[in-house]
Motif scaffolding. Sequence first.
Motif, short mmCIF file in Angstrom:
data_model
loop_
_atom_site.label_atom_id
_atom_site.label_comp_id
_atom_site.label_asym_id
_atom_site.label_seq_id
_atom_site.Cartn_x
_atom_site.Cartn_y
_atom_site.Cartn_z
N LEU A 204 43.43 52.16 46.35
CA LEU A 204 43.99 50.97 45.71
C LEU A 204 43.04 49.79 45.80
CD1 LEU A 204 47.70 51.28 46.87
CD2 LEU A 204 46.83 51.54 44.53
N GLN A 205 42.30 49.69 46.89
CA GLN A 205 41.30 48.63 47.02
C GLN A 205 40.20 48.78 45.97
OE1 GLN A 205 40.22 49.17 51.13
NE2 GLN A 205 41.71 47.67 51.89
N ILE A 206 39.79 50.02 45.72
CA ILE A 206 38.80 50.27 44.67
C ILE A 206 39.35 49.87 43.31
CG2 ILE A 206 37.56 52.09 43.43
CD1 ILE A 206 37.23 53.52 46.12
N ALA A 207 40.62 50.24 43.05
CA ALA A 207 41.24 49.90 41.77
C ALA A 207 41.29 48.39 41.58
CB ALA A 207 42.65 50.50 41.70
N LEU A 208 41.70 47.67 42.61
CA LEU A 208 41.79 46.21 42.52
C LEU A 208 40.40 45.60 42.35
CD1 LEU A 208 43.49 43.65 42.58
CD2 LEU A 208 43.38 43.70 45.08
N GLY A 209 39.41 46.14 43.07
CA GLY A 209 38.05 45.63 42.93
C GLY A 209 37.52 45.79 41.51
N LEU A 210 37.80 46.94 40.90
CA LEU A 210 37.38 47.15 39.52
C LEU A 210 38.07 46.19 38.56
CD1 LEU A 210 37.34 51.06 39.45
CD2 LEU A 210 35.36 49.56 39.24
N LEU A 211 39.35 45.91 38.83
CA LEU A 211 40.06 44.95 37.99
C LEU A 211 39.44 43.56 38.08
CD1 LEU A 211 43.82 45.91 38.53
CD2 LEU A 211 42.49 46.13 36.43
N VAL A 212 39.05 43.18 39.28
CA VAL A 212 38.39 41.88 39.46
C VAL A 212 37.10 41.83 38.64
CG1 VAL A 212 37.23 40.37 41.11
CG2 VAL A 212 39.41 41.43 41.71
N GLY A 214 36.46 43.55 35.93
CA GLY A 214 36.85 43.48 34.53
C GLY A 214 37.30 42.09 34.12
N VAL A 215 38.04 41.41 35.00
CA VAL A 215 38.51 40.06 34.70
C VAL A 215 37.33 39.10 34.58
CG1 VAL A 215 39.72 38.07 35.70
CG2 VAL A 215 40.84 40.32 35.62
N PHE A 216 36.38 39.20 35.50
CA PHE A 216 35.22 38.32 35.42
C PHE A 216 34.35 38.62 34.19
CE2 PHE A 216 36.06 37.29 39.90
CZ PHE A 216 35.83 35.92 39.88
N ALA A 217 34.41 39.87 33.73
CA ALA A 217 33.63 40.25 32.55
C ALA A 217 34.36 39.94 31.24
CB ALA A 217 33.29 41.74 32.60
N SER A 218 35.65 39.66 31.30
CA SER A 218 36.43 39.50 30.06
C SER A 218 35.96 38.37 29.15
CB SER A 218 37.92 39.33 30.40
OG SER A 218 38.15 38.13 31.13
N PRO A 219 35.31 37.30 29.67
CA PRO A 219 34.81 36.27 28.73
C PRO A 219 33.56 36.68 27.95
CG PRO A 219 35.20 35.34 30.93
CD PRO A 219 35.23 36.83 31.06
N ALA A 230 40.14 31.12 20.65
CA ALA A 230 41.52 31.62 20.67
C ALA A 230 41.62 32.90 21.50
CB ALA A 230 42.02 31.87 19.26
N TYR A 231 40.54 33.67 21.53
CA TYR A 231 40.51 34.90 22.35
C TYR A 231 40.80 34.59 23.81
CZ TYR A 231 38.21 38.43 25.26
OH TYR A 231 37.90 39.33 26.25
N LEU A 232 40.18 33.53 24.33
CA LEU A 232 40.37 33.18 25.73
C LEU A 232 41.82 32.81 26.03
CD1 LEU A 232 37.18 31.04 26.44
CD2 LEU A 232 37.57 33.45 26.99
N LEU A 233 42.49 32.17 25.08
CA LEU A 233 43.87 31.75 25.29
C LEU A 233 44.80 32.94 25.46
CD1 LEU A 233 44.14 28.81 22.71
CD2 LEU A 233 43.72 28.69 25.19
N VAL A 234 44.43 34.08 24.88
CA VAL A 234 45.27 35.28 24.99
C VAL A 234 44.81 36.17 26.14
CG1 VAL A 234 46.17 37.30 23.76
CG2 VAL A 234 45.70 35.19 22.51
N VAL A 235 43.50 36.23 26.36
CA VAL A 235 43.00 37.15 27.38
C VAL A 235 43.26 36.63 28.79
CG1 VAL A 235 40.62 36.37 27.78
CG2 VAL A 235 41.14 38.83 27.75
N MET A 242 47.08 41.62 34.86
CA MET A 242 46.42 42.81 35.40
C MET A 242 46.08 42.64 36.88
SD MET A 242 44.07 44.37 32.32
CE MET A 242 43.25 42.85 31.86
N LEU A 243 45.64 41.44 37.26
CA LEU A 243 45.36 41.20 38.68
C LEU A 243 46.64 41.30 39.51
CD1 LEU A 243 42.80 38.26 38.60
CD2 LEU A 243 42.37 40.64 39.22
#
Length: 282
Positions: A204-212, A214-219, A230-235, A242-243
């Motif tokens: 689960l720690q690996i899963a959460l780390g990957l999500l982090v 992904g979140v930092f890469a989302s912009p 407008a993309y940022l307002l939805v993402v 997800m976090l």
Amino acid sequence: MPAGETVRGLLELTRPVNVVAASVLTFIGAFVAGGVLEQPLAVGAAVAATGLAVGAGNAINDYFDREIDRINQPERAIPRGAVSPRGALGFSIVLFGAAVSLAVTLPTVAIVIAGLNLAALVAYTEVFKGLPGLGNALVAYLVGSTFLFGAAAVGEIGPAVVLFILAAIATVSREIIKDVEDLEGDREEGLRTLPIAIGERRALQIALGLLVVGVFASPVPFLLGYFGSAYLLVVIPADILMLYAGYESFDDPTAGQSRLKYGTFLAALAFIFGRALEFGGL
């Protein structure tokens, strides 16, 4: 078994929410590549082929997983008797055949992606599912590749690569959480999933780390100019959801992986809304 219950069982085998989500991702891939208006027939064929292939893959996965599901998911169509194992197998073959007939009408790169994906869907349960991390990575590739397939269907794969990477990160996290949820049945069947190999909490720690990550890469799609503001307002709400899902999974993997699925779908909507509003000048 009443015919209505059998029909409902067959529909359940396809996982309609997953079918719709994967089809939408294929459409987004074509949309980002700029081919929706120029090549509507190719886009329609790619979207339909994706939906059929995902439905087929889910059905054959339930066929191979029928003994595990008697423990983990007894309410599913095969364990509860709504659909026979042979019926599920035959249904998946029909869906695969329909998907192939549509895929071969597309450009060569799209056909190659479709061929790889169909082989992976069939091999997943029997070959990869019980291998620590590899099964999760394969599912992540399959989900992310829907973007690539949609873009390849209209002849331009480049713009969809970043979307493929982001979707794969979110998906591998959800798959790890699902493995934690299914731990009892997987152990009973002798599978060696990541939580069994390294422990639930570490997985689960690996899963959460990957999500982090992904979140930092989302912009990145915004920074590369694929989408407007407008993309940022939805993402951003999708990132938060997800976090939270990753955090929640430590106490309730079932709720966490379900919430993560909807967060991923919300992020996908951010891609299409961002692109659409960009065309509108926003």
